[in-house]
Design a protein around this motif. Sequence first.
Motif, PDB file in Angstrom:
ATOM      1  N   HIS B  30       0.883  -1.279  -0.023  1.00  0.00           N
ATOM      2  CA  HIS B  30       0.151   0.065   0.034  1.00  0.00           C
ATOM      3  C   HIS B  30       0.850   1.234   0.091  1.00  0.00           C
ATOM      4  O   HIS B  30       1.009   1.810   1.084  1.00  0.00           O
ATOM      5  CB  HIS B  30      -0.997   0.023   1.383  1.00  0.00           C
ATOM      6  CG  HIS B  30      -1.653  -1.295   1.596  1.00  0.00           C
ATOM      7  ND1 HIS B  30      -2.688  -1.859   0.743  1.00  0.00           N
ATOM      8  CD2 HIS B  30      -1.229  -2.266   2.280  1.00  0.00           C
ATOM      9  CE1 HIS B  30      -2.976  -2.934   1.117  1.00  0.00           C
ATOM     10  NE2 HIS B  30      -2.067  -3.257   1.988  1.00  0.00           N
ATOM     11  N   PRO B  31       1.653   1.429  -1.204  1.00  0.00           N
ATOM     12  CA  PRO B  31       2.491   2.540  -1.088  1.00  0.00           C
ATOM     13  C   PRO B  31       2.004   3.775  -0.712  1.00  0.00           C
ATOM     14  O   PRO B  31       2.770   4.729  -0.109  1.00  0.00           O
ATOM     15  CB  PRO B  31       2.937   2.559  -2.634  1.00  0.00           C
ATOM     16  CG  PRO B  31       2.442   1.401  -3.278  1.00  0.00           C
ATOM     17  CD  PRO B  31       1.399   0.709  -2.442  1.00  0.00           C
ATOM     18  N   ASP B  32       0.746   3.973  -0.722  1.00  0.00           N
ATOM     19  CA  ASP B  32       0.194   5.581  -0.535  1.00  0.00           C
ATOM     20  C   ASP B  32       0.361   5.565   1.117  1.00  0.00           C
ATOM     21  O   ASP B  32       0.011   6.946   1.482  1.00  0.00           O
ATOM     22  CB  ASP B  32      -1.064   5.372  -0.806  1.00  0.00           C
ATOM     23  CG  ASP B  32      -1.943   4.101  -0.884  1.00  0.00           C
ATOM     24  OD1 ASP B  32      -1.455   3.220  -1.299  1.00  0.00           O
ATOM     25  OD2 ASP B  32      -3.120   4.316  -0.279  1.00  0.00           O
ATOM     26  N   LEU B  33       0.347   4.601   1.741  1.00  0.00           N
ATOM     27  CA  LEU B  33       0.278   4.791   3.192  1.00  0.00           C
ATOM     28  C   LEU B  33       1.648   4.953   3.797  1.00  0.00           C
ATOM     29  O   LEU B  33       1.895   5.381   4.889  1.00  0.00           O
ATOM     30  CB  LEU B  33      -0.002   3.334   3.870  1.00  0.00           C
ATOM     31  CG  LEU B  33      -1.705   3.066   3.659  1.00  0.00           C
ATOM     32  CD1 LEU B  33      -1.885   1.836   4.466  1.00  0.00           C
ATOM     33  CD2 LEU B  33      -2.523   4.280   4.093  1.00  0.00           C
ATOM     34  N   GLN B  35       5.281   7.602   3.392  1.00  0.00           N
ATOM     35  CA  GLN B  35       5.792   8.992   3.198  1.00  0.00           C
ATOM     36  C   GLN B  35       6.800   8.383   1.889  1.00  0.00           C
ATOM     37  O   GLN B  35       7.443   7.611   1.898  1.00  0.00           O
ATOM     38  CB  GLN B  35       6.387   9.686   4.114  1.00  0.00           C
ATOM     39  CG  GLN B  35       6.144  10.934   4.145  1.00  0.00           C
ATOM     40  CD  GLN B  35       6.871  11.695   5.462  1.00  0.00           C
ATOM     41  OE1 GLN B  35       7.343  11.122   6.245  1.00  0.00           O
ATOM     42  NE2 GLN B  35       6.597  12.725   5.787  1.00  0.00           N
ATOM     43  N   PRO B  36       6.783   9.445   0.934  1.00  0.00           N
ATOM     44  CA  PRO B  36       7.801   9.243  -0.265  1.00  0.00           C
ATOM     45  C   PRO B  36       9.083   8.970  -0.006  1.00  0.00           C
ATOM     46  O   PRO B  36       9.767   8.370  -0.261  1.00  0.00           O
ATOM     47  CB  PRO B  36       7.246  10.661  -1.096  1.00  0.00           C
ATOM     48  CG  PRO B  36       6.033  10.714  -0.791  1.00  0.00           C
ATOM     49  CD  PRO B  36       5.763  10.452   0.870  1.00  0.00           C
ATOM     50  N   ARG B  39       9.812   5.776   1.589  1.00  0.00           N
ATOM     51  CA  ARG B  39       9.398   4.755   0.214  1.00  0.00           C
ATOM     52  C   ARG B  39      10.703   4.731  -0.394  1.00  0.00           C
ATOM     53  O   ARG B  39      11.245   3.821  -0.816  1.00  0.00           O
ATOM     54  CB  ARG B  39       8.415   5.226  -0.427  1.00  0.00           C
ATOM     55  CG  ARG B  39       7.526   4.270  -1.029  1.00  0.00           C
ATOM     56  CD  ARG B  39       6.041   4.709  -1.521  1.00  0.00           C
ATOM     57  NE  ARG B  39       6.197   5.880  -2.362  1.00  0.00           N
ATOM     58  CZ  ARG B  39       5.209   6.619  -2.580  1.00  0.00           C
ATOM     59  NH1 ARG B  39       3.980   6.483  -1.650  1.00  0.00           N
ATOM     60  NH2 ARG B  39       5.358   7.679  -3.284  1.00  0.00           N
TER      61      ARG B  39
END
Lengths: 343, 343
Positions: B30-33, B35-36, B39
């Motif tokens: 769930h990459p959107d959860l 922080q960039p 990530r």
Amino acid sequence: MKKQRHKTDIVSVANLAGVSAATVSRALNHPDLVQPATRKKIDQAIRKSGYIRNRAAQTIHGRRSGTIGLVVPTVAYAIFAELVQAFNDAVSERGFTLLLASHGYDLDTEYGLVRKLLEHRVDALALIGLDHSADTYRVLREQNVPTLAIWNFDAESPVSCVGVNNAEIGGIAADHLIMLGHRRIGTIFPSTGENDRARSRKSAAFERFRAAEADLDETWQIQTPYSIAQAKDACLDLLARQDRPTALLCGNDVIAQGAIYAAVKLGLSVPKDISIIGIGDFAGSAELEPALTTVRIPARRIGAIAAEHLAAAVDRAEEDFLVRTRFEAELIMRATTAVARTK
Amino acid sequence: MKKQRHKTDIVSVANLAGVSAATVSRALNHPDLVQPATRKKIDQAIRKSGYIRNRAAQTIHGRRSGTIGLVVPTVAYAIFAELVQAFNDAVSERGFTLLLASHGYDLDTEYGLVRKLLEHRVDALALIGLDHSADTYRVLREQNVPTLAIWNFDAESPVSCVGVNNAEIGGIAADHLIMLGHRRIGTIFPSTGENDRARSRKSAAFERFRAAEADLDETWQIQTPYSIAQAKDACLDLLARQDRPTALLCGNDVIAQGAIYAAVKLGLSVPKDISIIGIGDFAGSAELEPALTTVRIPARRIGAIAAEHLAAAVDRAEEDFLVRTRFEAELIMRATTAVARTK
DNA sequence: AAAATTAATGAAAACATTTGCATAACTATT
DNA sequence: AATAGTTATGCAAATGTTTTCATTAATTTT
């Protein structure tokens, strides 16, 4: 009954049988360690609950996954269908299940597929040929999974291989035509960009032809995918011309089949008007009318041996798996080639 | 470097990136959860350590395994190769990997394969046809895995199905021959014992022939496996006889191909001396010389739709998956059938 | 009959991941 | 500036097996 989903895992079986999960596990994996009476109770419990072992749980525990991956360009045409079948049979016989993937002759796609198979923790992996992206080779090295290249033999291959020497095959086919006196030669090969098999065959053949000072008129050298329809189409153009070659060397039997059909359609006699030679000797090539002269690649044996090697490597948990097995290709003279007529 | 086997799991990646395993997991699923910035750190750590996710661990946790099983009789002959390819393409496109198994037309073997695939916790399962052992049907019901029978359509099938009505197909082929005036009919089918496709086609065709009061001389009805070589062989005997049928209905295109070669070999003209009709319209049938008249079964479309249905069922986690899709078969008139000559 | 050996079983840790809950650090609201 | 809400992350439990170690029961040896 409402929902049969009362998760039937090993402990529910154990409860039903009145033993511990450990005993059930043993009954399944090392039956000799558990008493016949208990074994029977467990068997009944399993039967009754419809229990099916969870391979994923075993895998995660460090056991083998029981799967072997096979990555091919395609399975649609006869080329690889036989190979896949033989490989699958051999692999299955040894208790493994086959994970199949196909990339349509694209090596970047192939890399993705290989990664996916590794995610599934295949115990071993087979690819076709030795043309693979640097990424593919890297990841295979890093993961240290027994890997084997099927189809071509190369004494210096970076990974194990089981197959034939494609350059030799190209040579055999070319020599046969030269020996029959052909000096006006056409060739039909697929794109050789990402296909080392075709590339080796083609360049070796060309070498021989040049040495024999054959006429390799540019317009007689065609490129077409491995498809009967497209090969036939391409050949219709070529063979309809007044100024055509006396012999056709085809990249494989599928293409050769297309070529034969084209010739028949044009009312040309094979081999009187045009000699055609294929490569592969696929199922059905012998039955073609006229029967196809070709260079036999023993697909079934190659597939079976490849599977055997890999299964053995898995069983022995080999650290550094490296075998190279060479199969000899063989000229199968049938009815589509004949001595060149003096023009 | 000695042994690259410093197990590179999710926590080693987490350590390398200076985060927790949970965060790595989230970054992947769930990459959107996440922080960039984190990530990015994680991405680098993954790249650096050569981490490859362990699908087995996900599976065990209750997630999908990401695999779909396909059980076919064989992949060696063109019959199913196209289908396998289409199915695999469609399945792969949706992120699944194919587990392939083949049973060589033995339904007990098939049961074992199905069990094995279930052990691997395939998310869905496709079989060929509706002829399966009671055990197979039982285990499929118990496990409640989305299952689909490919190849034939039956409005009352116990499981989902995507395919054609084989009885109809047999009828279409028979009608065509009858309409052309043929009354002396030979048939070549494989053993219909464990093969409902062949059985339906054959009995429907016989019905029509009998209704038309055709001569179905016992000795003209042959049984042979789906193999070009064996079909050709069998036909050589049949067609060499003085007293032979005027038309041949073949169980599928592979057999028809063998029949054509036999006729050509004997110097018979197809369709003047003998009409031949196949079933299937496989790749290459259109290119045969003479081009094969046949009843088209849209293998690629069937395979693709089947995969689509199953993938959708998995994604929606359907409790009771049941779809039935019918494809229409279509007579493809080409060059191997003609009006019967009055004898 | 006591001691020593062997056989059968169970308890619990380990495997690699995901996810619900808790916590901490911000941001927005009053 | 205090409170409420949000966002990003970590902790720990859970998943279904296998296997090591420990325990008990049964058998053999003395």
